[in-house]
Design an enzyme around this catalytic site. Structure first.
Site, PDB file in Angstrom:
ATOM      1  CE  LYS A 214      -3.833   2.083   2.622  1.00 42.85           C
ATOM      2  NZ  LYS A 214      -4.762   1.858   3.753  1.00 42.85           N
ATOM      3  CD  GLU A 220       9.270  -6.990   6.349  1.00 45.85           C
ATOM      4  OE1 GLU A 220       9.148  -7.283   7.547  1.00 45.85           O
ATOM      5  OE2 GLU A 220       8.777  -5.945   5.840  1.00 45.85           O
ATOM      6  N   GLY A 273      -4.886  -3.585   5.557  1.00 48.11           N
ATOM      7  CA  GLY A 273      -4.137  -4.670   4.942  1.00 48.11           C
ATOM      8  C   GLY A 273      -4.771  -6.034   5.094  1.00 48.11           C
ATOM      9  NE  ARG A 274      -6.208  -6.516  11.381  1.00 45.99           N
ATOM     10  CZ  ARG A 274      -5.585  -5.375  11.644  1.00 45.99           C
ATOM     11  NH1 ARG A 274      -4.481  -5.053  10.975  1.00 45.99           N
ATOM     12  NH2 ARG A 274      -6.038  -4.539  12.565  1.00 45.99           N
ATOM     13  CD  GLU A 359      -1.459  -6.992  11.607  1.00 45.44           C
ATOM     14  OE1 GLU A 359      -0.278  -7.389  11.575  1.00 45.44           O
ATOM     15  OE2 GLU A 359      -2.088  -6.623  10.597  1.00 45.44           O
ATOM     16  CG  HIS A 390      -2.096 -38.853  13.246  1.00 39.90           C
ATOM     17  ND1 HIS A 390      -1.981 -40.164  13.654  1.00 39.90           N
ATOM     18  CD2 HIS A 390      -3.236 -38.794  12.503  1.00 39.90           C
ATOM     19  CE1 HIS A 390      -2.977 -40.882  13.162  1.00 39.90           C
ATOM     20  NE2 HIS A 390      -3.757 -40.068  12.453  1.00 39.90           N
ATOM     21  CE  LYS A 510       7.120  -2.913   9.602  1.00 43.33           C
ATOM     22  NZ  LYS A 510       5.749  -2.695   9.072  1.00 43.33           N
TER      23      LYS A 510
END
Length: 553
Positions: A214, A220, A273-274, A359, A390, A510
């Site tokens: 955005k 990253e 964002g999410r 978040e 399992h 960050k």
């Protein structure tokens, strides 16, 4: 709005729920079902294409009544209306929360009410969808050519957080609808291995990168984008190739242009964002499944949005789920929720929901900046299908911690082979049954289990779970499922009086990383961290220097 509401723990329903919980705690689910033969169908809701069985929660009609009362005392209806009206309910960032506008049909009206001259944003949304659809069709038909004149066969989405988790989860979920002659991959980790492995067997001349950020400043994403750019140029040898092999999804037009990307798909300030999968962030998904299927996904979102907006709380899927999560967390003491999708295509759903839930609601202060006096978001985790049985189901069934479980299954499989699907779904129903009812010592003794083993084989039961059934995992069904959890998160945050739409907790680490990064490659840089961090940096420098010397020797 929130300032006019009493603190959560002072609300009458909260206090009544506390008393009610103490009365209900000794009651086992075995008794609740024995006393109410119709409980299994009465405490279930079939709406908007989702069958939601919540009967195996440790609740009674009184519990539900008090939870709905708490929602009323928390002004949940007002919060819902405020979001759909475009009020700036993300108060710390002064933003509207309008992801619901991203899936609204043409002709609908949504505005950012905080603007001086509010305008309907839906026409902008559909104009962007049309631009995405045109581009996606060109790729899918082979009409969009790379720098050397060859069609694009490989799509790599570079993003992180919401710019990665949503697209990759949805791509995996909707693989049966994808165009199989296209390779779609997703890169997010700043570890170069992620990008190297994603590109190792590909030809740059046939590869398109979608850089999704955005702000176009995400560390990253930009590091991966620059490395991808170098990978392309190493073979294509022409800076002009970047304009054909890179597109961007970003609100930062200037930064995109500086990167020499010519095609940009816009985002808006009111898209978090999410919550951005159904914006241009979903471009890679649209290319994979096609514009029509993507619009079916949006229609599924919208159907659940409308159900959430209009259904009474006692018959409202996300409201009930959110209230039950709050009940299990704040009153029964469950600290985590296991997301257990019994459909291999939903294998990335737990990771996606980790961001959406933790978040959003991993907060410890209220809207007013006051420390909360109660737990907020539980921890979310999980694995698909019988894999988890399992590994961690031992803890869920017989461990000391109370874990709430969401079982998710589909009545119809995309890949019916023999009795596979019956066996898969038998495990859904059996695990929920076992968690609820367990197995008593008396039952074991009646089966002649050796006395020394009775305690080891006893299952306490009385462990809460929900079962969500879809008909088949289609684009529309996935949209409904995602919106179900989005709005459940909203419900929880509204009652906890926290801002579910900022994420300031991700910033400090960050910022410190940006400070430390140049120190790692500068052996003479003075370190001024704590003794542990200084020692770790020194150790890293020494090992890096030794490795460099060895390679030169």
């Amino acid at each position: 709005m929130a300032a006019t509401i009493p603190p959560l723990t002072a609300r009458p329903a909260w206090k009544l729920l506390g008393t009610h919980c103490q009365q209900l705690k000794p009651v086992h689910l075995r008794k609740l079902f024995a006393d109410d033969p119709g409980r299994g169908t009465r405490l279930a809701l079939d709406a908007a294409g989702i069958y939601f069985d919540y009967s195996k929660n440790r609740i009674t009609d009184e519990t539900l009544k008090l939870l709905v009362q708490l929602a009323g005392e928390s002004n949940l209806r007002g919060r819902i209306d405020a979001m759909f009206a475009g009020e700036r309910i993300n108060t710390t960032e002064d933003r509207a929360v309008l992801h619901v506008a991203l899936r609204a049909p043409e002709g609908a009206t949504f505005v950012d009410a905080g603007e001086k001259s509010p305008e309907n944003v839906v026409p902008q949304v559909h104009a962007m969808l049309d631009k995405m659809a045109k581009f996606a069709d060109e790729i899918r038909k082979g009409d969009y050519l790379g720098h050397t004149g060859r069609p694009i066969k490989n799509i790599i989405n570079i993003g992180i957080g919401g710019s990665d988790l949503g697209p990759v989860m949805a791509f995996e979920a909707l693989r049966p609808f994808s165009q199989r002659n296209l390779t779609c991959r997703f890169v997010s980790n700043i570890d170069a291995t992620d990008l190297v492995e994603a590109t190792d067997d590909l030809d740059p001349a046939e590869t398109l990168f979608i850089v999704a950020s955005k702000t176009f400043t995400t560390q990253e994403t930009l590091a991966n984008a620059r490395t991808a750019r170098n990978w392309c140029l190493a073979k294509l040898k022409d800076e002009a190739a970047i304009g054909r092999h890179f597109v961007a999804v970003s609100a930062n037009a200037a930064a995109v242009k500086e990167f020499n990307i010519q095609t940009r798909f816009d985002l808006w300030d009111w898209v978090g964002g999410r919550y951005s999968l159904d914006s241009a962030i979903g471009l890679s998904l649209m290319i994979a499944i096609g514009p029509q299927r993507f619009r079916e996904l949006l229609a599924g979102f919208h159907e659940l949005d409308e159900h959430f907006r209009t259904a009474p709380f006692e018959r409202n899927l996300p409201v009930l789920h959110g209230l039950l999560t709050l009940w299990n967390t704040n009153f029964l003491g469950a600290t985590s929720v296991a997301i257990l999708p019994y459909d291999q295509y939903l294998r990335r759903l737990p990771a996606y929901l980790q961001q959406l839930t933790m978040e959003s609601n991993g907060k410890s202060v209220t809207f007013e900046g006051q420390r909360v006096a109660y737990d907020t978001s539980p921890i979310y985790w999980g694995e698909p299908g019988t894999n988890g049985q399992h590994s961690f189901y031992q803890l869920i069934h017989q461990g000391t911690r109370l874990v709430t479980c969401d079982f998710i299954g589909c009545c119809l499989s995309h890949n019916p082979r023999g009795d596979h699907h019956d066996l898969l779904m038998a495990n859904v129903f059996a695990q929920a049954e076992a968690l609820a009812f367990g197995k008593t010592a008396d039952e074991l003794r009646a089966e002649n289990v050796p006395p020394a083993l009775v305690a080891h084989r006893t299952f306490e039961g009385n462990r809460p779970s929900n079962v969500l059934l879809l008909d088949r995992l289609t684009p529309a069904a996935l949209g409904k499922l995602i919106a179900f959890y989005e709005h459940s998160v909203f419900v929880q945050g509204a009652i906890w009086n926290i801002n579910s739409f900022d994420q300031m907790g991700v910033e400090l680490g960050k910022a410190l990383a940006r400070r430390i990064a140049p120190e790692l490659s500068s052996p003479d840089a003075k370190l001024a961290h704590d003794s542990s961090t200084n020692a770790l940096i020194a150790r890293y420098r020494a090992r890096r220097s030794a490795a460099a010397e060895a390679s030169r020797g």
